[in-house]
Design an enzyme around this catalytic site. Structure first.
Site, PDB file in Angstrom:
ATOM      1  N   CYS A 265       0.790  -1.239   0.000  1.00 54.96           N
ATOM      2  CA  CYS A 265       0.000   0.000   0.000  1.00 54.96           C
ATOM      3  C   CYS A 265       0.819   1.284   0.000  1.00 54.96           C
ATOM      4  O   CYS A 265       0.704   2.083  -0.916  1.00 54.96           O
ATOM      5  CB  CYS A 265      -0.950   0.005   1.195  1.00 54.96           C
TER       6      CYS A 265
HETATM    7  N1  LIG Z   1      -3.404  -5.245   1.751  1.00 58.54           N
HETATM    8  C1  LIG Z   1      -3.731  -4.206   2.518  1.00 58.54           C
HETATM    9  O1  LIG Z   1      -3.280  -4.058   3.647  1.00 58.54           O
HETATM   10  C2  LIG Z   1      -4.700  -3.168   2.006  1.00 58.54           C
HETATM   11  C3  LIG Z   1      -5.295  -2.287   2.913  1.00 58.54           C
HETATM   12  C4  LIG Z   1      -6.195  -1.330   2.430  1.00 58.54           C
HETATM   13  C5  LIG Z   1      -6.477  -1.267   1.068  1.00 58.54           C
HETATM   14  N2  LIG Z   1      -5.862  -2.123   0.219  1.00 58.54           N
HETATM   15  C6  LIG Z   1      -6.203  -2.037  -1.210  1.00 58.54           C
HETATM   16  O2  LIG Z   1      -7.128  -3.087  -1.497  1.00 58.54           O
HETATM   17  C7  LIG Z   1      -6.910  -3.586  -2.821  1.00 58.54           C
HETATM   18  C8  LIG Z   1      -6.653  -5.082  -2.757  1.00 58.54           C
HETATM   19  O3  LIG Z   1      -5.449  -5.294  -2.053  1.00 58.54           O
HETATM   20  P1  LIG Z   1      -5.003  -6.758  -1.565  1.00 58.54           P
HETATM   21  O4  LIG Z   1      -3.794  -6.575  -0.740  1.00 58.54           O
HETATM   22  O5  LIG Z   1      -6.194  -7.457  -0.999  1.00 58.54           O
HETATM   23  O6  LIG Z   1      -4.617  -7.403  -2.977  1.00 58.54           O
HETATM   24  P2  LIG Z   1      -4.372  -8.955  -3.309  1.00 58.54           P
HETATM   25  O7  LIG Z   1      -3.445  -8.967  -4.449  1.00 58.54           O
HETATM   26  O8  LIG Z   1      -4.052  -9.708  -2.061  1.00 58.54           O
HETATM   27  O9  LIG Z   1      -5.812  -9.466  -3.782  1.00 58.54           O
HETATM   28  C9  LIG Z   1      -6.415  -9.110  -4.992  1.00 58.54           C
HETATM   29  C10 LIG Z   1      -7.204 -10.312  -5.493  1.00 58.54           C
HETATM   30  O10 LIG Z   1      -7.995  -9.929  -6.617  1.00 58.54           O
HETATM   31  C11 LIG Z   1      -8.031 -11.043  -7.509  1.00 58.54           C
HETATM   32  N3  LIG Z   1      -8.513 -10.566  -8.825  1.00 58.54           N
HETATM   33  C12 LIG Z   1      -7.856  -9.801  -9.729  1.00 58.54           C
HETATM   34  N4  LIG Z   1      -8.663  -9.544 -10.770  1.00 58.54           N
HETATM   35  C13 LIG Z   1      -9.841 -10.139 -10.538  1.00 58.54           C
HETATM   36  C14 LIG Z   1     -11.092 -10.217 -11.227  1.00 58.54           C
HETATM   37  N5  LIG Z   1     -11.300  -9.617 -12.401  1.00 58.54           N
HETATM   38  N6  LIG Z   1     -12.086 -10.912 -10.659  1.00 58.54           N
HETATM   39  C15 LIG Z   1     -11.918 -11.510  -9.467  1.00 58.54           C
HETATM   40  N7  LIG Z   1     -10.774 -11.461  -8.757  1.00 58.54           N
HETATM   41  C16 LIG Z   1      -9.749 -10.782  -9.279  1.00 58.54           C
HETATM   42  C17 LIG Z   1      -6.632 -11.592  -7.466  1.00 58.54           C
HETATM   43  O11 LIG Z   1      -6.566 -12.907  -7.921  1.00 58.54           O
HETATM   44  C18 LIG Z   1      -6.324 -11.468  -5.954  1.00 58.54           C
HETATM   45  O12 LIG Z   1      -6.700 -12.644  -5.268  1.00 58.54           O
HETATM   46  C19 LIG Z   1      -5.757  -2.772  -3.390  1.00 58.54           C
HETATM   47  O13 LIG Z   1      -6.274  -1.681  -4.113  1.00 58.54           O
HETATM   48  C20 LIG Z   1      -5.044  -2.279  -2.153  1.00 58.54           C
HETATM   49  O14 LIG Z   1      -4.349  -1.077  -2.376  1.00 58.54           O
HETATM   50  C21 LIG Z   1      -4.998  -3.090   0.652  1.00 58.54           C
END
Ligand SMILES: NC(=O)c1ccc[n+]([C@@H]2O[C@H](COP(=O)([O-])OP(=O)(O)OC[C@H]3O[C@@H](n4cnc5c(N)ncnc54)[C@H](O)[C@@H]3O)[C@@H](O)[C@H]2O)c1
Length: 420
Positions: A265
């Protein structure tokens, strides 16, 4: 409420499980078959404290399940987009997954009768919900926003390693919605939470998220910069931080100097805001400086080691690979730069992390991975501490070996702290 979540990673899975725990019926959707299979077999594909129990309980209750079938969106009332938004080469946020998810959701909604709300939880460049997601969903579904379709931004503030606790007890819930009806649907999901609910225009909600992360990242880089000066002057930055933190305008949190911030992030969200500012002809000097300081900070750990030892042909134990403790996430972790720097110097690298070794092995198969801190330190000439896992604290682990501590975890007889 019936909830679908598209993207079942750190945010999507935790959001899905927590909303199920709160009594909703949740289906999490992902494109990776192994993730869906693992979840349905009761094994969380990520490490997060408390997640296994939550998964087991909610699978058993029937309130939670995972699937690859996007069509399931149509049988729910509200859909969250929680796919990744990684950095592009130019630093801007890559919205391709968000666009793909919006398209898939729109198509699934084309056959649905009745009202549906699409909520962007992924961190996106401000205005994305209105200018990108809304139009894509409208086109693919044939529905109009305000007439059968609502659109909203509801950014997530959870921290990995504390994700469930953070989700269930947030400091605030931020909602930006296309209209009052969509806002009410999102608000009702959080009605049991005892925290302020900030209702603002969608782009404002999106900006609250990226500005918050940019501010926190800047705070860390500021502290690291002061810490580097402290180190040179023989001052302990940890004591300085304690004295500074008593001022409520400064606050105690995020004052820990160390070998840099990482994770999925902070680096990307700051870079994303910088890129957006520059695209608009605005010079984001402070945030750029925060990124610069952070790019150098892991290398300072290596410089301190170099001052004490030529590591070529020597064995260095790296303790901690995750970007922070209590997670297995190594995205943008300081350990990546530190291990690469050690290998470049011709050192033999032994590494240990309680949770992140499988992820790290995919990037650095040449490193020797150990099953405990004790084993990792056996036969090493020096140790570097990169993640503040509490198990690295006991000084007796290290004997009189040189320890370069990037996180302030321990204090040993032969010791070099990064900012103290
Ligand atoms: N990880 C954190 O601590 C955190 C905290 C707040 C916000 N965020 C934000 O949340 C979002 C997700 O982050 P994350 O860490 O969970 O990412 P991640 O990579 O762990 O998870 C994303 C998931 O989306 C899936 N995906 C991609 N395209 C897809 C589609 N078309 N249909 C269905 N699934 C699909 C991927 O396979 C993956 O499992 C990002 O924008 C991130 O900036 C993350």
């Amino acid at each position: 409420m019936k909830v679908s979540i598209v993207g079942t990673g750190y945010v999507g899975l935790v959001t899905g499980l927590c909303l199920a725990e709160l009594g909703n019926e949740v289906v999490c959707i992902d494109v990776v078959p192994a993730k869906v299979k693992s979840i349905m077999e009761g094994r969380a594909p990520i490490y997060e404290p408390g997640i296994d129990g939550l998964l087991e309980r909610n699978l058993r209750s029937g309130r939670f399940r995972a699937t690859m079938d996007m069509g399931e969106v149509a049988a729910t009332d509200v859909t969250f987009i929680a796919v990744g938004t990684p950095s592009r080469e130019d630093g801007s946020l890559d919205l391709e997954y968000v666009k793909g998810a919006a398209e898939d959701i729109g198509r699934a909604l084309a056959s649905k009768e009745g009202y549906h709300v699409v909520v962007v939880k992924s961190t996106v460049t401000p205005t994305t919900t209105d200018t990108v997601v809304g139009p894509i969903v409208e086109k693919a579904s044939g529905k109009r926003i305000g007439d059968g379709l609502g659109i909203a931004s509801n950014p997530e503030f959870l921290k990995e390693g504390m994700a469930i606790e953070d989700f269930m007890h947030p400091d605030r819930v931020v909602i930006g919605a296309s209209d009052a009806k969509a806002a009410e649907v999102v608000r009702s999901l959080y009605s049991s939470f005892d925290c302020p609910v900030v209702e603002v225009p969608t782009a404002t909600a999106e900006m609250i998220k990226v500005a918050s992360n940019s501010f926190l990242a800047t705070k860390i880089s500021f502290v690291n910069e002061v810490g580097n000066i402290c180190k040179d002057m023989g001052i302990d930055m940890r004591q300085v931080a304690e004295g500074m933190g008593l001022d409520p305008r400064i606050g105690k949190q995020f004052l820990r100097a160390g070998c840099g911030f990482g994770g999925s992030c902070f680096p990307k969200d700051v870079s994303g805001l910088v890129a957006e500012a520059e695209r608009r002809g605005i010079r984001p000097s402070v945030m750029k400086a925060a990124l610069e300081v952070n790019a150098r900070q892991p290398l300072r750990l290596l410089e301190l080691l170099d001052r004490r030892m030529d590591v070529q042909g020597r064995t260095v134990a790296v303790l901690g690979l995750a970007f922070k403790p209590f997670t297995d996430d190594i995205r943008e972790a300081s350990s990546l730069k530190i291990v690469a720097g050690l290998l470049e110097r011709g050192a033999q690298v032994r590494a240990y992390d309680p949770k992140a070794m499988d992820n790290f092995r995919n990037v650095h198969p040449e490193v020797t991975y150990c099953s405990s801190a004790k084993e990792c330190l056996e036969g090493a000439d020096a140790a570097v501490i990169v993640t503040e896992w509490p198990e690295f604290a006991p000084p007796e682990l290290y004997g009189d070996m040189l320890v370069v501590d990037g996180r302030g975890v321990t204090r040993t007889s032969n010791y070099e702290g990064i900012c103290w």
